[in-house]
Design a protein around this motif. Structure first.
Motif, short mmCIF file in Angstrom:
data_model
loop_
_atom_site.label_atom_id
_atom_site.label_comp_id
_atom_site.label_asym_id
_atom_site.label_seq_id
_atom_site.Cartn_x
_atom_site.Cartn_y
_atom_site.Cartn_z
N SER A 279 10.23 5.33 -0.70
CA SER A 279 11.56 4.74 -0.49
C SER A 279 11.72 3.41 -1.20
O SER A 279 10.92 2.49 -1.00
CB SER A 279 11.80 4.54 1.01
N PRO A 280 12.75 3.26 -2.03
CA PRO A 280 13.03 1.94 -2.62
C PRO A 280 13.45 0.92 -1.57
O PRO A 280 13.34 -0.27 -1.79
CB PRO A 280 14.17 2.24 -3.61
N ALA A 281 13.93 1.39 -0.41
CA ALA A 281 14.32 0.46 0.64
C ALA A 281 13.12 -0.33 1.14
O ALA A 281 13.24 -1.51 1.48
CB ALA A 281 14.98 1.21 1.80
N ALA B 250 0.83 -1.21 0.00
CA ALA B 250 0.00 0.00 0.00
C ALA B 250 0.87 1.26 0.00
O ALA B 250 0.56 2.25 -0.67
CB ALA B 250 -0.92 -0.02 1.22
N TYR B 251 1.96 1.24 0.75
CA TYR B 251 2.88 2.39 0.78
C TYR B 251 3.47 2.64 -0.61
O TYR B 251 3.54 3.78 -1.08
CB TYR B 251 4.00 2.11 1.79
N LEU B 252 3.89 1.59 -1.27
CA LEU B 252 4.49 1.74 -2.58
C LEU B 252 3.48 2.24 -3.61
O LEU B 252 3.86 2.89 -4.59
CB LEU B 252 5.09 0.41 -3.03
N LYS B 253 2.21 1.95 -3.40
CA LYS B 253 1.15 2.41 -4.30
C LYS B 253 0.69 3.83 -3.95
O LYS B 253 -0.17 4.38 -4.62
CB LYS B 253 -0.05 1.46 -4.22
N GLY B 254 1.26 4.41 -2.88
CA GLY B 254 0.86 5.74 -2.47
C GLY B 254 -0.43 5.78 -1.68
O GLY B 254 -1.03 6.84 -1.49
N GLN B 255 -0.87 4.64 -1.18
CA GLN B 255 -2.13 4.57 -0.44
C GLN B 255 -1.93 4.62 1.07
O GLN B 255 -2.90 4.69 1.80
CB GLN B 255 -2.88 3.29 -0.83
N LEU B 256 -0.70 4.52 1.52
CA LEU B 256 -0.39 4.62 2.94
C LEU B 256 0.61 5.76 3.13
O LEU B 256 1.75 5.70 2.64
CB LEU B 256 0.21 3.30 3.45
N GLN B 257 0.16 6.81 3.81
CA GLN B 257 1.00 7.97 4.05
C GLN B 257 1.74 7.79 5.37
O GLN B 257 1.15 7.39 6.38
CB GLN B 257 0.14 9.24 4.11
N CYS B 258 3.04 8.06 5.36
CA CYS B 258 3.82 7.95 6.59
C CYS B 258 4.97 8.96 6.55
O CYS B 258 5.22 9.61 5.52
CB CYS B 258 4.34 6.54 6.79
N LEU B 259 5.67 9.10 7.66
CA LEU B 259 6.82 10.00 7.73
C LEU B 259 7.95 9.48 6.84
O LEU B 259 7.96 8.30 6.47
CB LEU B 259 7.30 10.09 9.18
N PRO B 260 8.92 10.34 6.49
CA PRO B 260 10.03 9.89 5.64
C PRO B 260 10.74 8.66 6.22
O PRO B 260 10.99 8.59 7.42
CB PRO B 260 10.96 11.11 5.60
N VAL B 261 11.01 7.70 5.36
CA VAL B 261 11.63 6.45 5.77
C VAL B 261 13.13 6.64 5.94
O VAL B 261 13.77 7.37 5.19
CB VAL B 261 11.35 5.36 4.71
N GLN B 262 13.69 5.98 6.96
CA GLN B 262 15.13 6.03 7.19
C GLN B 262 15.81 5.03 6.25
O GLN B 262 15.97 3.85 6.59
CB GLN B 262 15.44 5.71 8.64
N GLU B 263 16.21 5.52 5.08
CA GLU B 263 16.74 4.67 4.03
C GLU B 263 17.94 3.83 4.47
O GLU B 263 17.95 2.61 4.36
CB GLU B 263 17.17 5.54 2.83
N ALA B 264 18.95 4.50 4.96
CA ALA B 264 20.19 3.79 5.30
C ALA B 264 19.95 2.71 6.34
O ALA B 264 20.52 1.61 6.27
CB ALA B 264 21.24 4.79 5.80
N PHE B 265 19.08 3.02 7.30
CA PHE B 265 18.78 2.06 8.37
C PHE B 265 18.14 0.80 7.79
O PHE B 265 18.51 -0.32 8.15
CB PHE B 265 17.87 2.72 9.39
N LEU B 266 17.17 0.97 6.87
CA LEU B 266 16.48 -0.19 6.30
C LEU B 266 17.41 -1.02 5.42
O LEU B 266 17.36 -2.25 5.44
CB LEU B 266 15.26 0.26 5.50
N TRP B 267 18.26 -0.36 4.64
CA TRP B 267 19.20 -1.11 3.81
C TRP B 267 20.13 -1.95 4.69
O TRP B 267 20.44 -3.10 4.37
CB TRP B 267 20.03 -0.17 2.94
N GLU B 268 20.57 -1.36 5.78
CA GLU B 268 21.46 -2.07 6.68
C GLU B 268 20.75 -3.28 7.30
O GLU B 268 21.32 -4.38 7.38
CB GLU B 268 21.93 -1.12 7.78
N ARG B 269 19.51 -3.07 7.72
CA ARG B 269 18.74 -4.18 8.30
C ARG B 269 18.51 -5.29 7.30
O ARG B 269 18.56 -6.49 7.64
CB ARG B 269 17.40 -3.65 8.82
#
Length: 570
Positions: free
Chosen positions: A441-443, A374-393
């Motif tokens: 976020s692509p992450a 849903a987020y990727l489709k733009g249907q779930l609005q949220c705060l900016p994603v922490q990219e580096a953190f997610l890639w690391e995880r």
């Protein structure tokens, strides 16, 4: 299918995969005792617990990229139960891991025991032929395995189709000096003839041998039957020793050897089969092939217990739940998650609470995947994603999963790593009323595709993303109906949520919802809540909605998802 035809199938599979089929001769003749011989060949980089050594050993295969695997199948005289399911699902998970994670083709053969004392007894009780009993429950077993999403072996082989091969196998063992016939028409394996080689799995020292009510001419109490004469009104086959039928253990040795030759990579079964069944299989096979090591690895699954009981689930104890009855309350995927949460070698307690834990874990992962979609489709609005953190995880999770599975298929640790990643993903996808319009976020997409890990355990369609309201549906009639219903509901809900910006002239109303439209909003909520028990889960995400059809049973659907971000009239 006979083992002769299966040998041709196995050769074809080897050729297809680019590996020449080699019928290996015994490479370890003259080796005495119970010492395990480390195989030569392809080191997979995995370690697995080998019951032959009672410790973890490097998994080394005879051919690069190919594992030959034989497993003991069911004796088809009754319904399969959860104890059977637990063993077969666990080994299905291991085979999927080898194939999808480590790129190893598993060539798996399984025997169906369709002639046995229990089958004969059941046929007398129901006044039908043993063939009717065995064919009925064989078909039911195969359907149960498909219901549990267990990948079928390359081939099933029935004992009754291969009795002539069994007779020839016994004749060779006699010729090699390891079996003897009696005047009553029995053939027994001669334990003393193999010296100290008997007892690789333990238990042999305390064994009093298998009871033999029909013959008293055994040389040693531990000697076991390869062939026994048939009693009046029992099925029989002609043999050099008279009319009779195979003993229990000889069927597996014959069929596995006829398919895979004198060397087998992996043999699996429940821990209760280690002694005497697998012990006797090893003795027979090595006596036939005149080699020191027939199967290189024995993998045994732990028992399934009803919680609070020290006894394993079994037909003889009358403490079992049939697979068909179980699937009335839980889904196959939930049972598979239940199996994943314990090591395959461990005994495991079955209870409503343990199944609830499995259901919750599966639901958490499924919900994250749908929210990420849903987020990727733009249907779930949220705060900016922490990219580096997610890639690391994500990188840490991939590494942890591979390490866990390479260490004796440690699925609890692998699932734990996945659940940790899902937790951090969920923390990044907390809904907000308004967003700053930043690019998605692509992450999140990368983390969402971590569901690929689950395809090592489940079928590829296990956790398909939810369909979006307003999008095209290609899933069939039910999906089309749900799509249209959700779209109509979304339009009604959008109308009900429209706000009056300012009071009209002469009106005392305050800005907010139109009072007369609130019943429409409540009706939308009622429809959403009413569909949930039937497996249709609708999530309201601002002005749009998504839906999914769950795979669970009605008993769990109503409680499976609580929509944290649903807007209601309250």
């Amino acid at each position: 299918m006979s083992v002769h035809g299966v040998g041709e199938i196995t050769r074809s599979l080897m050729v297809i995969k680019g590996f020449p089929f080699l019928r290996l001769s015994g490479s370890c003749c003259g080796v005495s005792g119970k010492t395990w011989i480390r195989p030569g060949g392809f080191d997979t980089g995995l370690k697995t617990f080998n019951s032959l050594t009672k410790q973890k050993e490097p998994l080394i295969l005879a051919r690069e990229g190919v594992a030959t695997w034989y497993s003991c199948g069911p004796t088809v005289y009754d319904h399969a139960h959860l104890g059977h399911a637990c063993s077969y699902v666990r080994f299905d998970i291991l085979q999927r891991i080898l194939t999808k994670m480590f790129g190893i083709t598993v060539i798996h053969a399984m025997v169906i025991t369709d002639i046995d004392d229990k089958i004969i007894k059941r046929s007398w009780e129901e006044n039908v032929s043993p063939t009717i009993i065995s064919s009925t429950y064989e078909d039911e077993f195969k359907k149960d395995m498909l219901s549990l999403k267990v990948i079928p072996p390359a081939v099933y082989l029935r004992v009754t189709d291969n009795v002539h091969h069994i007779v020839a196998f016994i004749e060779r063992i006699i010729q090699n000096g390891h079996a003897y016939a009696t005047k009553e028409g029995d053939v027994f394996f001669d334990i003393r003839s193999i010296g100290d080689r008997y007892g690789k799995f333990g238990g042999a020292a305390d064994s009093q041998g298998e009871p033999c009510k029909w013959s008293t001419n055994k040389r040693d109490a531990r000697d076991f039957a390869l062939w026994k004469p048939s009693k009046p009104q029992e099925p029989y086959w002609e043999s050099p020793w008279g009319r009779g039928r195979p003993g229990w253990h000889i069927e597996c040795s014959t069929i596995a050897s006829s398919v895979f030759g004198s060397q087998l990579d992996i043999h699996s079964g429940g821990i209760d089969l280690a002694f005497p069944h697998h012990e006797n299989e090893v003795a027979q096979s090595e006596a036939y092939h005149q080699c020191g090591q027939w199967a290189n690895y024995f993998l045994h699954s732990g028992h399934l217990h009803l919680k609070g009981s020290a006894e394993k689930m079994s037909k003889s104890l009358k403490n079992y739940i049939t697979i068909k009855d179980f699937l009335q309350s839980y889904s196959a995927n939930e049972f598979r998650m239940f199996c994943l949460l314990a090591k395959y070698r461990s005994a495991v307690d079955y209870s409503d609470s343990s199944m609830s834990q499995a259901r919750t874990s599966l639901g958490t992962i499924s919900t994250f995947i749908h929210d990420a979609q849903a987020y990727l489709k733009g249907q779930l609005q949220c705060l900016p994603v922490q990219e580096a953190f997610l890639w690391e995880r994500l990188a840490e999770t991939k590494s942890s999963v591979v390490k866990a599975l390479a260490e004796d298929f440690d699925t609890p640790r692998a699932v734990g790593a996945l659940m940790n990643m899902v937790y951090h993903g969920n923390c990044q996808l907390q809904p907000v009323s308004e967003s700053d319009g930043a690019a998605r976020s692509p992450a999140v997409f990368a983390v969402r595709t971590s569901e690929t890990f689950l395809t090592f355990f489940f079928l590829d369609s296990q956790l398909a993303p939810a369909q979006e309201a307003g999008g095209a549906s290609h899933g069939g009639n039910l999906e089309g109906v749900v799509e249209q219903l959700t779209r109509f509901r979304s339009e009604v809900r959008a109308f009900a949520l429209a706000r009056q910006d300012a009071p009209t002239s002469g009106s005392t109303s305050k800005p907010g919802l139109f009072k007369e439209r609130i019943p429409l909003l409540k009706a939308c909520d009622t429809l959403r809540d009413g569909l949930a028990p039937f497996g249709v889960l609708i999530k309201d995400r601002g002005a749009t909605s998504t839906w999914e059809i769950t795979q669970g049973k009605p008993s769990e659907r109503g409680q499976s998802v609580q929509n944290k971000d649903q807007e209601t009239s309250s």
